[in-house]
Design an enzyme around this catalytic site. Structure first.
Site, PDB file in Angstrom:
ATOM      1  N   ARG A 112      34.147   6.282 -26.062  1.00 42.86           N
ATOM      2  CA  ARG A 112      33.350   5.804 -24.925  1.00 42.86           C
ATOM      3  C   ARG A 112      33.911   4.490 -24.384  1.00 42.86           C
ATOM      4  O   ARG A 112      33.998   4.282 -23.169  1.00 42.86           O
ATOM      5  CB  ARG A 112      31.897   5.641 -25.354  1.00 42.86           C
ATOM      6  CG  ARG A 112      30.952   5.295 -24.212  1.00 42.86           C
ATOM      7  CD  ARG A 112      29.506   5.437 -24.644  1.00 42.86           C
ATOM      8  NE  ARG A 112      28.619   5.141 -23.542  1.00 42.86           N
ATOM      9  CZ  ARG A 112      27.753   4.135 -23.507  1.00 42.86           C
ATOM     10  NH1 ARG A 112      27.667   3.323 -24.550  1.00 42.86           N
ATOM     11  NH2 ARG A 112      26.975   3.926 -22.471  1.00 42.86           N
ATOM     12  N   HIS A 166      35.359   3.928 -20.575  1.00 37.98           N
ATOM     13  CA  HIS A 166      34.829   2.913 -19.668  1.00 37.98           C
ATOM     14  C   HIS A 166      35.896   1.911 -19.263  1.00 37.98           C
ATOM     15  O   HIS A 166      35.816   1.327 -18.176  1.00 37.98           O
ATOM     16  CB  HIS A 166      33.640   2.198 -20.316  1.00 37.98           C
ATOM     17  CG  HIS A 166      32.371   2.982 -20.258  1.00 37.98           C
ATOM     18  ND1 HIS A 166      31.187   2.471 -19.760  1.00 37.98           N
ATOM     19  CD2 HIS A 166      32.081   4.255 -20.629  1.00 37.98           C
ATOM     20  CE1 HIS A 166      30.241   3.392 -19.825  1.00 37.98           C
ATOM     21  NE2 HIS A 166      30.762   4.483 -20.370  1.00 37.98           N
ATOM     22  N   ASN A 179      27.729  -0.602 -19.058  1.00 40.14           N
ATOM     23  CA  ASN A 179      28.444  -1.028 -20.267  1.00 40.14           C
ATOM     24  C   ASN A 179      27.563  -1.751 -21.283  1.00 40.14           C
ATOM     25  O   ASN A 179      28.062  -2.179 -22.333  1.00 40.14           O
ATOM     26  CB  ASN A 179      29.612  -1.938 -19.889  1.00 40.14           C
ATOM     27  CG  ASN A 179      30.688  -1.212 -19.106  1.00 40.14           C
ATOM     28  OD1 ASN A 179      30.795   0.005 -19.163  1.00 40.14           O
ATOM     29  ND2 ASN A 179      31.478  -1.963 -18.352  1.00 40.14           N
ATOM     30  N   HIS A 198      31.380  14.808 -25.430  1.00 43.97           N
ATOM     31  CA  HIS A 198      29.986  14.725 -25.869  1.00 43.97           C
ATOM     32  C   HIS A 198      29.732  15.532 -27.141  1.00 43.97           C
ATOM     33  O   HIS A 198      28.622  15.519 -27.666  1.00 43.97           O
ATOM     34  CB  HIS A 198      29.052  15.203 -24.754  1.00 43.97           C
ATOM     35  CG  HIS A 198      28.964  14.249 -23.606  1.00 43.97           C
ATOM     36  ND1 HIS A 198      28.354  14.562 -22.411  1.00 43.97           N
ATOM     37  CD2 HIS A 198      29.407  12.981 -23.473  1.00 43.97           C
ATOM     38  CE1 HIS A 198      28.436  13.517 -21.592  1.00 43.97           C
ATOM     39  NE2 HIS A 198      29.073  12.556 -22.212  1.00 43.97           N
TER      40      HIS A 198
END
Length: 406
Positions: free
Chosen positions: A110, A114, A145, A243
């Site tokens: 993740r 980002h 974030n 995911h």
């Protein structure tokens, strides 16, 4: 066994070179440049003569990743002379971290997403200030974030590398390599990584506020956000398969089960059994919030809300026992979507488009092999997004602080 090893090396080389030819897009400066769109139609480099060359892999890569007169590109084994043990240090430290914290894989995937989605893979998301200006808002403070984790893992790896090779290995390369190794540790595919990224001295708050896909986006919005970074439908569906690991935080799904689109009712497309399970796992306690989020599932951004909790659900957890599932990086995410059991609205929306729905069905039809192959290629492509190389950017001594010239 030797033949299989050579075959894998030939495949890896061909995939790297084909992607490098079509995907390399180094930035020409620190301005707010948008990544150019890439075509996915270029053919793979032919396998002819790759296995029979006399020079070996090092010579092959050195010949195919040479630079022109104006810019440098990423390279195979970039640190072979300046810090030859760099990738081994990242790998061994990541293995130790994973042994202590199994949620590290989801955290780093993740974090990597980002970072790369906002102005490229330049470690700007790690900064605690922007070019020494503590009054300038930073990416960490952007709402999407707020629940990012894994910064401490990167710091641990950076500390080991600084002890071995001070000021040599960039934080951008560390994050990219550590994410790949974390994916492998979680049962995901290995994919080759070129190195030589440089670190940004700036952080991009406004871009982070607007540029991260949201959990309540419809299919058109999701595809648009990914297309801006050069990803087609197939790559988008493959990347969302991240995911498979980690938890979907309750803050990402509460509006879907309590107040969908402002109706005050649940999303009517959620099957009754999964709706009950969602409510059991995510009690809407308005008096309860915490500053420590669960290990969020990768590629999930936060909606425009400051509340987040330690509660959450995973696709592996909610998958019915009637559907077989194995390692974290298998097909269970796609099987859930086929059955209407997507936890996020944006995930389930993959079934609302004929082309993406066909891809979901294809990935769900085997043990995850097709998904893993496409996921690996998409991750290689993402790792090249708008990178800084050569004299661009800097190499930080501390991943949270820009390096200032003396």
């Amino acid at each position: 066994m030797l033949f299989e090893t050579k075959a894998w090396l030939v495949f890896a080389v061909a995939v790297i070179i084909s992607l490098r030819i079509s995907l390399n897009n180094p930035r020409t400066g620190e301005s707010n440049m948008k990544p150019s769109l890439f075509s996915s139609d270029e053919p793979l480099v032919a396998f002819v003569s790759l296995a029979s060359g006399d020079g070996g892999l090092d010579d092959f890569f050195s010949e195919t990743t040479t630079t022109d007169l104006t810019s440098q590109t990423l390279e195979y084994d970039f640190y072979r002379n300046t810090c030859p043990q760099a990738e081994g240090i990242v790998r061994s430290k990541m293995a130790w971290i994973y042994g202590q914290h199994r949620n590290a894989s989801a955290q780093l995937l993740r974090l990597f997403f980002h970072d790369c989605f906002i102005e490229g893979c330049d470690a700007s998301v790690l900064l605690d200030d922007s070019n020494g200006n503590t009054n300038h808002a930073i990416e960490k403070q952007a709402i999407p974030n707020k629940s990012l984790k894994g910064f401490d893992k990167i710091d641990q790896i950076k500390e080991m590398l600084e002890n071995e090779c001070p000021g040599v290995v960039s934080c951008a390369d560390i994050l990219t390599l550590a994410t790949r190794d974390a994916i492998v540790l979680a049962g995901g595919p290995f994919y080759p990584i070129l190195t030589g990224r440089r670190d940004s001295a700036r952080s991009f708050f406004n871009e982070a506020m607007m540029g991260i896909p949201r959990p309540d986006d419809n299919i058109n919005q999701t595809l648009h956000q990914f297309s801006l970074r050069g990803f087609d439908e197939r790559e988008t569906v493959a990347l969302l398969g991240g995911h498979n690991i980690g938890k979907i935080g309750c803050e990402f799904i509460m509006s879907r089960i309590n107040n969908f689109k402002g109706t005050g009712q649940p999303d009517p497309t959620i099957p009754p059994d999964i709706l009950r399970e969602m409510k059991l796992n995510c009690e809407d306690d308005n008096n309860e919030s915490t500053s420590t989020a669960a290990a969020a599932s990768p590629l999930v951004s936060r909606g425009l809300s400051e509340k987040f909790t330690t509660d959450g659900m995973s696709y592996y957890q909610q998958l019915s026992s009637s559907v077989s599932s194995g390692a974290g990086f298998d097909s269970h995410y796609y099987q859930s979507l086929l059955r209407g059991r997507g936890l996020l609205f944006a995930d389930q929306q993959l079934m609302a488009n004929k082309r993406t729905a066909r891809l979901v069905a294809a990935y769900a039809s085997d043990d995850g092999s097709a998904f893993q192959m496409d996921f690996a290629r998409a991750m290689m492509k993402m790792s090249d997004l708008n990178v800084l190389t050569g004299s661009q950017g800097q190499v930080r001594f501390d991943c949270s602080l820009p390096t200032h010239s003396s």
